[in-house]
Design an enzyme around this catalytic site. Structure first.
Site, short mmCIF file in Angstrom:
data_model
loop_
_atom_site.label_atom_id
_atom_site.label_comp_id
_atom_site.label_asym_id
_atom_site.label_seq_id
_atom_site.Cartn_x
_atom_site.Cartn_y
_atom_site.Cartn_z
N HIS A 99 -13.65 24.70 110.96
CA HIS A 99 -14.58 24.63 112.10
C HIS A 99 -15.54 25.81 112.03
O HIS A 99 -15.17 26.89 111.58
CB HIS A 99 -13.80 24.68 113.43
CG HIS A 99 -14.57 24.17 114.58
ND1 HIS A 99 -15.43 24.97 115.30
CD2 HIS A 99 -14.64 22.94 115.14
CE1 HIS A 99 -15.99 24.24 116.25
NE2 HIS A 99 -15.53 23.01 116.18
N ASP B 115 -10.77 16.35 114.99
CA ASP B 115 -10.89 15.09 114.26
C ASP B 115 -9.68 14.75 113.41
O ASP B 115 -9.60 13.64 112.88
CB ASP B 115 -12.13 15.15 113.36
CG ASP B 115 -13.40 15.23 114.20
OD1 ASP B 115 -14.21 16.14 113.97
OD2 ASP B 115 -13.53 14.40 115.10
C1 SDX Z 1 -16.73 18.84 114.84
O1 SDX Z 1 -19.42 22.69 116.23
C2 SDX Z 1 -18.59 22.01 116.92
O2 SDX Z 1 -18.13 22.42 117.97
C3 SDX Z 1 -18.24 20.65 116.35
C4 SDX Z 1 -17.14 19.89 117.07
C5 SDX Z 1 -17.56 19.45 118.44
O3 SDX Z 1 -16.66 19.19 119.25
O4 SDX Z 1 -18.79 19.26 118.67
O5 SDX Z 1 -15.98 20.70 117.17
C6 SDX Z 1 -16.78 18.61 116.31
O6 SDX Z 1 -17.73 18.64 114.19
C7 SDX Z 1 -15.46 19.39 114.23
C8 SDX Z 1 -15.62 19.67 112.70
C9 SDX Z 1 -15.43 18.34 111.99
N1 SDX Z 1 -15.77 18.47 110.54
C10 SDX Z 1 -14.81 18.34 109.62
O7 SDX Z 1 -13.60 18.25 109.85
C11 SDX Z 1 -15.36 18.27 108.21
C12 SDX Z 1 -14.55 19.22 107.33
N2 SDX Z 1 -14.86 20.58 107.78
C13 SDX Z 1 -15.90 21.27 107.06
O8 SDX Z 1 -16.94 20.50 106.57
C14 SDX Z 1 -16.23 22.62 107.66
O9 SDX Z 1 -15.05 23.20 108.04
C15 SDX Z 1 -17.21 22.71 108.80
C16 SDX Z 1 -18.49 22.00 108.51
C17 SDX Z 1 -16.60 22.14 110.05
C18 SDX Z 1 -17.49 24.19 108.99
O10 SDX Z 1 -18.18 24.57 107.85
P1 SDX Z 1 -18.47 26.09 107.57
O11 SDX Z 1 -18.75 26.84 108.81
O12 SDX Z 1 -19.47 26.17 106.46
O13 SDX Z 1 -17.08 26.56 107.04
P2 SDX Z 1 -16.79 28.01 106.63
O14 SDX Z 1 -18.04 28.79 106.38
O15 SDX Z 1 -15.84 28.55 107.65
O16 SDX Z 1 -16.03 27.85 105.23
C19 SDX Z 1 -15.34 28.95 104.74
C20 SDX Z 1 -14.72 28.48 103.44
C21 SDX Z 1 -15.70 27.95 102.42
O17 SDX Z 1 -15.07 28.17 101.16
P3 SDX Z 1 -15.58 29.41 100.20
O18 SDX Z 1 -17.04 29.10 99.92
O19 SDX Z 1 -15.42 30.66 101.05
O20 SDX Z 1 -14.68 29.35 99.01
O21 SDX Z 1 -13.82 27.39 103.71
C22 SDX Z 1 -14.24 26.25 102.98
C23 SDX Z 1 -15.71 26.45 102.66
O22 SDX Z 1 -16.05 25.73 101.49
N3 SDX Z 1 -14.01 25.10 103.85
C24 SDX Z 1 -13.26 24.07 103.52
C25 SDX Z 1 -13.25 23.24 104.64
N4 SDX Z 1 -14.01 23.79 105.60
C26 SDX Z 1 -14.49 24.94 105.10
N5 SDX Z 1 -12.58 23.77 102.37
C27 SDX Z 1 -11.89 22.61 102.39
N6 SDX Z 1 -11.83 21.77 103.44
C28 SDX Z 1 -12.51 22.04 104.57
N7 SDX Z 1 -12.44 21.21 105.60
#
Ligand code: SDX
Length: 427
Positions: free
Chosen positions: A303, A361
């Site tokens: 998140h 989710d």
């Molecule tokens: C919602 O904003 C809100 O409030 C949204 C929401 C709402 O109620 O409106 O809460 C609803 O959208 C919830 C989120 C749903 N999305 C997913 O479940 C999709 C999977 N999650 C990711 O795509 C991701 O976690 C995000 C988009 C939600 C957040 O992305 P960020 O902010 O870019 O994540 P981050 O910077 O914290 O990532 C840090 C690291 C990275 O790796 P490195 O580059 O450091 O090696 O964690 C990795 C990211 O690649 N990472 C994941 C991951 N999420 C982040 N790796 C694997 N699986 C994941 N789900």
């Protein structure tokens, strides 16, 4: 005495007031930055930017706290109902009995759609993604309500909010029925919000439909969990659209379009598809290896704000238990995969150091699937529930006297000025 932040840039030293909220981080008020220093801030994705002042929802991502007008989400999910949460978000307070009755009735009396509206659906293919239908249909609502498009009139803003909250279930159910090739079912005024929606989705003219109270309660709780969530991508889209003076129906349609993305509201559909792809718990190690190789994301995990367990995910997991039991799917293999996947991820250094926890989710897909919804309807249900959050945030912005059109700037890295070259002289 207002605290100040000092910035030394080039040969200038400028001060910015530090503003304090009731909860959460302080903010530097940099509205005069450009005029005082001829520089912009740079914050793609707005990870460190407060775009507005709001009193609706507070999130503490490190502690996993979510409050709506000060009330914790787990208390609202267990003690309140969605219509009452709508009153809380829109009006600012939990309603008295009389206020609740009046508010619920105003919603009930606006659940029907104009007869012409039903013809909209005929223009779509039966296999159209329901979110495509929602984006088009909700945007078109403005064509039916010329009496409530004056965004500067609080009375018209209120009736637009009530119409949107009341009609979203009817439109969403019609999108589902159209997809299924079944006749539309009209709302019934004696049913509550969640019961009405389930009946419009699953009743057929061939027999009476009795709402399962366990499923209705679970549906209502799922709506509460998705009602609002501070300045997320789709809410920010609604605010930016609204800042230009666009009508509320168009703004909500913009929010639906943004929510559709797999990184946002589309994640619940992707999370269930991921669990189906994994199939059985013995395939989890191979999948986790693929995540670490960055071949795919763990959908329903991670998140932008929560770096702890999303408090909504805990409640959603409980709902999953209840619905699976009520539908005779206690041993649903996907639920077993989800619980095992969560356990593995929460104990794996890769996810721990990246602070990746289940979000809202992760379990919603299993629950909605057990209730009978196809995966393509999951984000539609998210949009239905989030409509109250979007329209409450829009209303809060419209009531803000300092509100102006949103207009971010940029760091330009393109070509410097150059003269036009005729075709004959190009390389
Ligand atoms: C919602 O904003 C809100 O409030 C949204 C929401 C709402 O109620 O409106 O809460 C609803 O959208 C919830 C989120 C749903 N999305 C997913 O479940 C999709 C999977 N999650 C990711 O795509 C991701 O976690 C995000 C988009 C939600 C957040 O992305 P960020 O902010 O870019 O994540 P981050 O910077 O914290 O990532 C840090 C690291 C990275 O790796 P490195 O580059 O450091 O090696 O964690 C990795 C990211 O690649 N990472 C994941 C991951 N999420 C982040 N790796 C694997 N699986 C994941 N789900």
């Amino acid at each position: 005495m207002t605290e100040k932040a000092t910035l030394n840039i080039a040969d200038k030293t400028v001060e910015f007031p530090v503003l304090k909220g009731t909860l959460g981080p302080d903010v530097f008020d940099i509205r005069k930055l450009y005029s005082d220093t001829d520089t912009f801030t740079f914050d793609p994705g707005f990870t460190s930017t407060a775009a507005c002042e709001s009193g609706l929802t507070f999130i503490d991502g490190d502690k996993g706290i979510l409050l709506h007008r000060g009330y914790p989400i787990d208390q609202l999910a267990s003690k309140s109902n969605y219509v009452e949460v709508c009153h809380l978000l829109l009006r600012g307070e939990l309603p008295t009995a009389a206020q609740y009755e009046e508010f619920e009735r105003s919603i009930t009396m606006h659940t029907m759609l104009h007869q012409q509206f039903d013809r909209f659906f005929e223009g779509f293919r039966r296999d159209a993604h329901p979110m495509a239908i929602m984006v088009g249909a909700v945007g078109a609502l403005s064509a039916f309500y010329h009496d409530s498009l004056d965004i500067h009139d609080p009375v018209q803003r209120n009736i637009s909010a009530i119409r949107l909250i009341a009609k979203m279930p009817t439109i969403a159910a019609r999108a589902y029925k159209y997809h299924m090739g079944q006749p539309f079912i009209s709302p019934r005024n004696e049913l509550n919000y969640a019961e009405n929606f389930l009946r419009m989705c699953f009743a057929v003219p061939a027999e009476d439909y009795v709402v399962n109270p366990v499923l209705a309660k679970a549906m209502d709780r799922i709506f509460i969990l998705h009602a609002d969530h501070e300045q997320n991508a789709s809410t920010s889209t609604v605010r930016l659209a609204g800042s230009s003076g666009a009508n509320p129906f168009a703004c909500i349609a913009a929010g639906i379009a943004c929510l559709w993305g797999p990184s946002h509201g589309g994640a619940n559909e992707e999370a269930l598809n991921m669990l189906k792809e994994i199939g059985t718990p013995d395939k989890i190690p191979e999948f986790i290896a693929g995540v670490k190789d960055k071949r795919y994301k763990l959908m329903g995990f991670g998140h932008r704000v929560y770096k702890n367990y999303d408090p909504r995910a805990k409640v959603m997991q409980e709902s999953a238990h209840e619905v699976l039991a009520a539908t005779g799917r206690e041993n649903d293999p996907l639920f077993q995969v989800a619980k095992e996947l969560e356990k593995v991820a929460l104990n794996d250094e890769y996810f721990i150091e990246r602070k990746l926890f289940p979000n809202v989710d992760f379990y919603s897909g299993i629950t909605l699937s057990a209730m009978g919804f196809p995966t393509t309807m999951f984000t539609v249900l998210f949009a239905l529930a989030r409509t109250v959050g979007w329209i409450s945030q829009w209303q809060e912005m419209m009531e803000d006297p300092s509100q102006k059109i949103g207009r971010p700037r940029q760091l330009y890295t393109g070509p410097t000025e150059r003269d036009y070259v005729p075709m004959s002289k190009r390389g």
